[in-house]
Design a protein around this motif. Sequence first.
Motif, PDB file in Angstrom:
ATOM      1  N   VAL A 108       7.233   6.667   7.547  1.00  0.00           N
ATOM      2  CA  VAL A 108       5.875   6.263   7.192  1.00  0.00           C
ATOM      3  C   VAL A 108       5.403   5.200   8.181  1.00  0.00           C
ATOM      4  CG1 VAL A 108       4.405   5.235   5.422  1.00  0.00           C
ATOM      5  CG2 VAL A 108       6.329   6.695   4.751  1.00  0.00           C
ATOM      6  N   ALA A 109       4.220   5.401   8.721  1.00  0.00           N
ATOM      7  CA  ALA A 109       3.596   4.407   9.594  1.00  0.00           C
ATOM      8  C   ALA A 109       2.289   3.975   8.940  1.00  0.00           C
ATOM      9  CB  ALA A 109       3.325   4.995  10.966  1.00  0.00           C
ATOM     10  N   VAL A 110       2.040   2.694   8.903  1.00  0.00           N
ATOM     11  CA  VAL A 110       0.855   2.170   8.222  1.00  0.00           C
ATOM     12  C   VAL A 110       0.171   1.143   9.110  1.00  0.00           C
ATOM     13  CG1 VAL A 110      -0.011   0.998   6.163  1.00  0.00           C
ATOM     14  CG2 VAL A 110       2.044   2.389   6.010  1.00  0.00           C
ATOM     15  N   LEU A 111      -1.143   1.279   9.227  1.00  0.00           N
ATOM     16  CA  LEU A 111      -1.961   0.280   9.898  1.00  0.00           C
ATOM     17  C   LEU A 111      -3.050  -0.155   8.932  1.00  0.00           C
ATOM     18  CD1 LEU A 111      -2.498   1.942  13.376  1.00  0.00           C
ATOM     19  CD2 LEU A 111      -0.917   0.106  12.804  1.00  0.00           C
ATOM     20  N   GLN A 112      -3.463  -1.377   9.029  1.00  0.00           N
ATOM     21  CA  GLN A 112      -4.559  -1.881   8.216  1.00  0.00           C
ATOM     22  C   GLN A 112      -5.807  -1.924   9.077  1.00  0.00           C
ATOM     23  OE1 GLN A 112      -3.690  -5.713   6.546  1.00  0.00           O
ATOM     24  NE2 GLN A 112      -5.754  -6.030   5.794  1.00  0.00           N
ATOM     25  N   ALA A 160      10.405   9.303   2.060  1.00  0.00           N
ATOM     26  CA  ALA A 160       9.759   9.029   3.355  1.00  0.00           C
ATOM     27  C   ALA A 160       9.858   7.554   3.717  1.00  0.00           C
ATOM     28  CB  ALA A 160       8.302   9.477   3.321  1.00  0.00           C
ATOM     29  N   ILE A 161       9.815   6.671   2.717  1.00  0.00           N
ATOM     30  CA  ILE A 161       9.955   5.235   2.977  1.00  0.00           C
ATOM     31  C   ILE A 161      11.397   4.939   3.367  1.00  0.00           C
ATOM     32  CG2 ILE A 161       9.822   2.918   1.982  1.00  0.00           C
ATOM     33  CD1 ILE A 161       7.591   3.988   0.133  1.00  0.00           C
ATOM     34  N   LYS A 162      12.341   5.459   2.588  1.00  0.00           N
ATOM     35  CA  LYS A 162      13.762   5.205   2.853  1.00  0.00           C
ATOM     36  C   LYS A 162      14.195   5.740   4.212  1.00  0.00           C
ATOM     37  CE  LYS A 162      15.215   4.967  -1.940  1.00  0.00           C
ATOM     38  NZ  LYS A 162      16.079   5.517  -2.975  1.00  0.00           N
ATOM     39  N   THR A 195       0.828  -1.204   0.000  1.00  0.00           N
ATOM     40  CA  THR A 195       0.000   0.000   0.000  1.00  0.00           C
ATOM     41  C   THR A 195       0.861   1.252   0.000  1.00  0.00           C
ATOM     42  OG1 THR A 195      -1.771  -1.161   1.160  1.00  0.00           O
ATOM     43  CG2 THR A 195      -1.799   1.238   1.265  1.00  0.00           C
ATOM     44  N   VAL A 196       1.871   1.273   0.856  1.00  0.00           N
ATOM     45  CA  VAL A 196       2.765   2.438   0.922  1.00  0.00           C
ATOM     46  C   VAL A 196       3.471   2.639  -0.420  1.00  0.00           C
ATOM     47  CG1 VAL A 196       4.878   3.337   1.984  1.00  0.00           C
ATOM     48  CG2 VAL A 196       3.111   2.324   3.395  1.00  0.00           C
ATOM     49  N   GLN A 197       3.962   1.566  -1.002  1.00  0.00           N
ATOM     50  CA  GLN A 197       4.666   1.679  -2.275  1.00  0.00           C
ATOM     51  C   GLN A 197       3.732   2.137  -3.393  1.00  0.00           C
ATOM     52  OE1 GLN A 197       6.854  -1.942  -2.997  1.00  0.00           O
ATOM     53  NE2 GLN A 197       7.947  -1.775  -1.056  1.00  0.00           N
TER      54      GLN A 197
END
Length: 193
Positions: free
Chosen positions: A130-134, A124-126, A113-115
């Motif tokens: 980035v914080a991601v929750l499903q 921001a990924i590198k 999803t982030v990609q």
Amino acid sequence: MVLMRMVPSRCTAARPITCRRITCFRPVSVVANASRLADVEMAPPDPILGVSEAFKASQDPNKMNLGVGAYRTEEVQPYVLEVVKQAEQKMLAAGYNKEYLPIEGLDAFRQATVQLLLGKDHPAIKESRVAVLQALSGTGGLRVGAAFLARWMQGRTVYISNPTWGNHRNIFGDEGIKWEYYRYSALNHWVAI
């Protein structure tokens, strides 16, 4: 109103329970009137769901329901896209089951999803920013996000698309989060804030 079974007079069930091996049901109106929730105001009707009600009431043989994001057959029954059926078959063949996921969700899904949203090489990924929750569904995700913002990031403004679902404003408003609209054009690929 339809009752599944009559409620025996000695049973005090407010919801279905077993009383001497029979299930007791009371009408929903009786439950609401007898509960602590009797004075809770009903939320205003959602205008988008009103479109679905108008669809049901229409006698036009060429009608189309554009109100809720779900596909339907000509007989107005839920329709599962072939690609969804194929994906489900692949998941079953790969040995995936329907067990509960970890609290943050499926890691592979979150990373994909982030990609997809930012691009694989986004800074921001590198930089691990980035914080991601499903979460379950769009509304569920907004509710979780609003609770998080209200607790950990007070004073922030959330931007909501216009148009949007009627409950999206309420989700953030109920948490005391300021919200503003943004306009967008999917056709021209622009956002105005």
